[in-house]
Design a protein around this motif. Structure first.
Motif: not given
Length: 143
Positions: A9-18, A65-68, A124-134
């Protein structure tokens, strides 16, 4: 034998564009196979589990979608081709087809299956990402 599968996972806010921040809960599939994903969380009317998001190889999907709104989210995923699973210790209900289930008790009695979901503490961060891998093992990091 099914190879070990890993969550990252990565827990920093996402950047859709720069220069535009985008808040949501995303899952990225770093495998070469289609993956089905379910999420669980605590809502005003109790525990909710919902799915299935179909996440193609080397792509991402937005599950919320939106703030967690919650601190803790739970994830379960299955590799559609090889049958591997990304699991955890928190039991929640799932169904064969698309679902949104309230409650985590008596899954079988209510006609559902029970699966182990992995817990993610978003702090309580507003964004979160989980990366699935082998890759075996769990890798956690910030973006």
């Amino acid at each position: 034998m099914i190879p070990a599968l890993a969550f990252a996972m990565a827990s920093a806010p996402f950047m859709l564009f720069a220069d535009v921040a985008h808040a949501d809960f995303r899952v990225c599939n770093g495998t070469q196979n289609l993956v089905g994903v379910a999420i669980g969380y605590r809502a005003g009317d109790g525990w909710i589990s919902e799915g299935w998001w179909q996440v193609p190889a080397s792509s991402c999907a937005t599950l919320i979608e939106g703030e967690l709104q919650s601190r803790y989210y739970y994830l379960y995923a299955e590799d559609a081709a090889r049958g591997g699973r990304w699991t955890g210790d928190v039991n929640m209900c799932v169904a064969e087809n698309e679902f949104k289930i309230t409650g985590v008790e008596d899954c079988f009695a209510r006609g559902y299956q029970r699966m182990g979901f992995k817990e993610y503490d978003t702090g309580r961060q507003g964004s979160w990402m989980v990366q699935l891998s082998d890759t075996p093992g769990t890798q956690e990091g910030q973006n």
